[in-house]
Design an enzyme around this catalytic site. Structure first.
Site, PDB file in Angstrom:
ATOM      1  N   GLU A 101      -1.454  -9.615   2.868  1.00  0.00           N
ATOM      2  CA  GLU A 101      -1.385 -10.263   4.180  1.00  0.00           C
ATOM      3  C   GLU A 101      -2.765 -10.674   4.690  1.00  0.00           C
ATOM      4  O   GLU A 101      -2.879 -11.602   5.507  1.00  0.00           O
ATOM      5  CB  GLU A 101      -0.712  -9.343   5.198  1.00  0.00           C
ATOM      6  CG  GLU A 101      -1.503  -8.117   5.642  1.00  0.00           C
ATOM      7  CD  GLU A 101      -1.370  -6.917   4.722  1.00  0.00           C
ATOM      8  OE1 GLU A 101      -1.759  -5.798   5.133  1.00  0.00           O
ATOM      9  OE2 GLU A 101      -0.887  -7.094   3.581  1.00  0.00           O
ATOM     10  N   HIS A 124      -3.446  -5.362  -0.039  1.00  0.00           N
ATOM     11  CA  HIS A 124      -2.956  -5.937   1.213  1.00  0.00           C
ATOM     12  C   HIS A 124      -2.990  -7.473   1.148  1.00  0.00           C
ATOM     13  O   HIS A 124      -3.949  -8.094   1.597  1.00  0.00           O
ATOM     14  CB  HIS A 124      -3.802  -5.449   2.394  1.00  0.00           C
ATOM     15  CG  HIS A 124      -3.599  -4.012   2.713  1.00  0.00           C
ATOM     16  ND1 HIS A 124      -2.683  -3.576   3.636  1.00  0.00           N
ATOM     17  CD2 HIS A 124      -4.188  -2.888   2.207  1.00  0.00           C
ATOM     18  CE1 HIS A 124      -2.710  -2.255   3.706  1.00  0.00           C
ATOM     19  NE2 HIS A 124      -3.617  -1.816   2.837  1.00  0.00           N
ATOM     20  N   CYS A 126       0.839  -1.198   0.000  1.00  0.00           N
ATOM     21  CA  CYS A 126       0.000   0.000   0.000  1.00  0.00           C
ATOM     22  C   CYS A 126       0.880   1.255   0.000  1.00  0.00           C
ATOM     23  O   CYS A 126       1.519   1.558  -0.995  1.00  0.00           O
ATOM     24  CB  CYS A 126      -0.968  -0.036   1.183  1.00  0.00           C
ATOM     25  SG  CYS A 126      -2.368   1.105   1.012  1.00  0.00           S
TER      26      CYS A 126
END
Length: 547
Positions: free
Chosen positions: A521, A519, A380
């Site tokens: 993750e 993102h 990001c």
């Protein structure tokens, strides 16, 4: 119709209700049941989207664009069930809904009260999707006795009475403190917590007791007697080296069996725990270790980057190495050479964030990784700052900056390589935003598609040229600088399907340097590590062998 398990907490906060809920969900799945997990938070914020990471930790984002509590990340990581907007609610959202209905006249002029209007709103939320799964696990945030939590406790009490008998059970987490002076565990705080719960009409069926020491049989019997639960339903929860040991640990203590007994499900299906046995094996039997620096601005609270830390752990599992994460405050680089802080790391990760503080330090971290050929992942804002670094130091755009930090400055003083995202396509609709819009829920949120460039590193990592990832941001890389940056070697290897929004950049001549606008993750799991994190850790392993 789903069976409901309500998870509450007492004595102190942060006992691990979210982890216990997630582990229980995984155990029920191992026995062949379908599950969904939900979080009910008593705070008055409508959602955690505008809350400081120092206050609340990270904001977890769902595919359908909800900004939720970080516990939903635990739920997804342990069960693999994608969370939805309807899996998280706060007092703020509940009260907001009630007041909107009152303004519309839905209550026909009645006096609006906590009971029944607020509690009915909560019960309506609990009933969403009740026919979709075998078990619905609902965690109530905070601890019993908190003033702000009373409407939720009253609502689940009412809800359990509205359901057929045996359709709902209550699981209560407490603490058994150990007094070193007397060498004993004290059960009185647990007794008082259960008494508080009983005083509002809820009798727990299962007690999960956090303890640093083994719970003697005598204390189990005492807890069962004075808390009015079966002795087999007093489950110990000990400290673990890894949270991913929790499903196996809770199974050994009999938590899943206690739940099935409380629902009178007999004979109980035998569990298949092979997935969690493999996870445990990968945690404890590693072939080495790598050190990865996370250069961020919220490093004082690790929960601010919870999903990133867990995704790195998953990447380590995929490569059978231990990942040692060290937190580096980006503001340190404002005054000091980053080399003295980043030398010796096998990889560098710069995560997302908001605001100008620490950004110059993150830019220096990206420059250090690029010039030293150290594996780098920018997520990001970490991607945007890597682009600014490339623009300034490689493409010669010395005044490259971002509207996020400079939107009030004279635009002639800087080149806005990163600009405020004004519109984008979501589904079949065009979404428009202004800089002056409210902050809450106004970002590009949720899952969006991206098209990867044939032959790029990311296409090789994903094994596909079409992906879907979750976003949470207001600013984008301006494509008018794309040609100049690509001439310098920064490849725009992932774009939105309409080709307007950059999703991934990578340095083609670097061993591993990738920035992503999304993102990744948020989608990583211990039994299914995200491919980007798996390959990032692999690159770190390669670097460690060269040192």
């Amino acid at each position: 119709m789903a069976r409901y398990i309500f998870i509450t907490g007492g004595v102190v906060s942060s006992l691990g209700k979210g982890l216990a809920s997630a582990a229980l969900g995984a155990l029920l799945q191992a026995r062949g049941f379908s599950v969904r997990l939900r979080k009910l938070d008593p705070y008055l914020n409508v959602d955690p989207g505008t809350m400081s990471p120092f206050e609340h930790g990270e904001v977890f984002v769902t595919d359908d664009g909800a900004e939720t509590d970080l516990d939903l990340g635990h739920y997804e990581r342990f069960t693999g069930v994608p969370a939805r907007m309807t899996d998280s609610v706060s007092s703020g959202r509940i009260y907001s809904n009630v007041l909107e209905k009152e303004r519309r006249g839905d209550y026909l002029g009645k006096t609006i009260q906590v009971v029944p209007h607020v509690t009915n709103e909560i019960k309506d939320f609990l009933a969403i999707g009740e026919d979709e799964v075998d078990f619905m696990l609902c965690e109530i945030g905070g601890t019993v006795g908190d003033i702000e939590g009373l409407p939720f406790f009253e609502a689940i009490r009412q809800f359990s009475h509205d359901q057929p008998r045996g359709q709902c059970i209550f699981m209560h987490l407490t603490l058994l403190p150990y007094l070193a002076a007397s060498g004993e565990l004290k059960t009185k705080p647990t007794q008082h917590s259960v008494k508080e719960l009983q005083s509002i009409g809820i009798a727990p069926d299962i007690l999960v007791c956090r303890s640093e020491h083994p719970i003697p049989e005598k204390e189990r019997e005492k807890i069962a007697l004075f808390c009015n639960v079966r002795k087999e339903a007093v489950v110990a929860a000990y400290d673990l080296k890894s949270i991913y040991e929790a499903p196996l640990a809770y199974h050994r203590e009999g938590l899943d069996q206690a739940v099935l007994d409380a629902f009178q499900i007999s004979p109980a299906p035998r569990p298949d725990l092979s997935i969690w046995q493999d996870v445990a094996d990968r945690i404890h039997n590693t072939d080495g270790a790598v050190s990865i620096a996370i250069v961020g601005k919220y490093t004082q609270l690790e929960d601010a980057y919870k999903s990133i830390k867990e995704a790195l752990t998953h990447g380590g599992m995929a490569n059978r190495v231990k990942v040692n994460v060290e937190w580096v405050d980006a503001e340190v680089f404002d005054l000091e050479d980053p080399a003295q802080h980043l030398e010796g790391f096998h990889a560098i990760l710069v995560p997302g964030g908001f605001g100008e503080r620490g950004t110059e330090g993150k830019i220096k971290a990206a420059q250090f990784a690029r010039e030293r050929k150290i594996p780098y992942m920018g997520i990001c804002l970490g991607m945007q700052l890597a682009v600014i670094e490339a623009a300034r130091n490689v493409a010669g755009i010395k005044t490259a900056g971002s509207e996020e930090f400079d939107h009030e400055a004279d635009v002639r003083r800087f080149e806005p390589v990163i600009y405020h995202l004004k519109e984008w396509v979501q589904g079949n609709e065009k979404v428009k935003r202004k800089v002056t819009d409210d902050k809450g829920g106004t970002m590009r949120l949720g899952a969006y598609d991206a098209i990867l460039k044939e032959g790029s590193r990311v296409a090789e990592i994903y094994g596909s040229t079409s992906i879907e990832e979750r976003h949470r941001h207001r600013y984008e890389v301006d494509t008018k600088y794309r040609e100049k940056l690509e001439e310098c070697g920064l490849d725009f290897s992932g774009m939105s399907p309409d080709g307007r929004l950059p999703e991934i950049v990578e340095w083609a001549d670097h061993p591993w340097f990738i920035g992503v606008q999304f993102h990744p993750e948020l989608k990583s799991k211990p039994f299914a590590p995200h491919p980007l994190f798996s390959d990032f850790v692999r690159a770190a392993v390669e670097t460690s062998r060269l040192v």
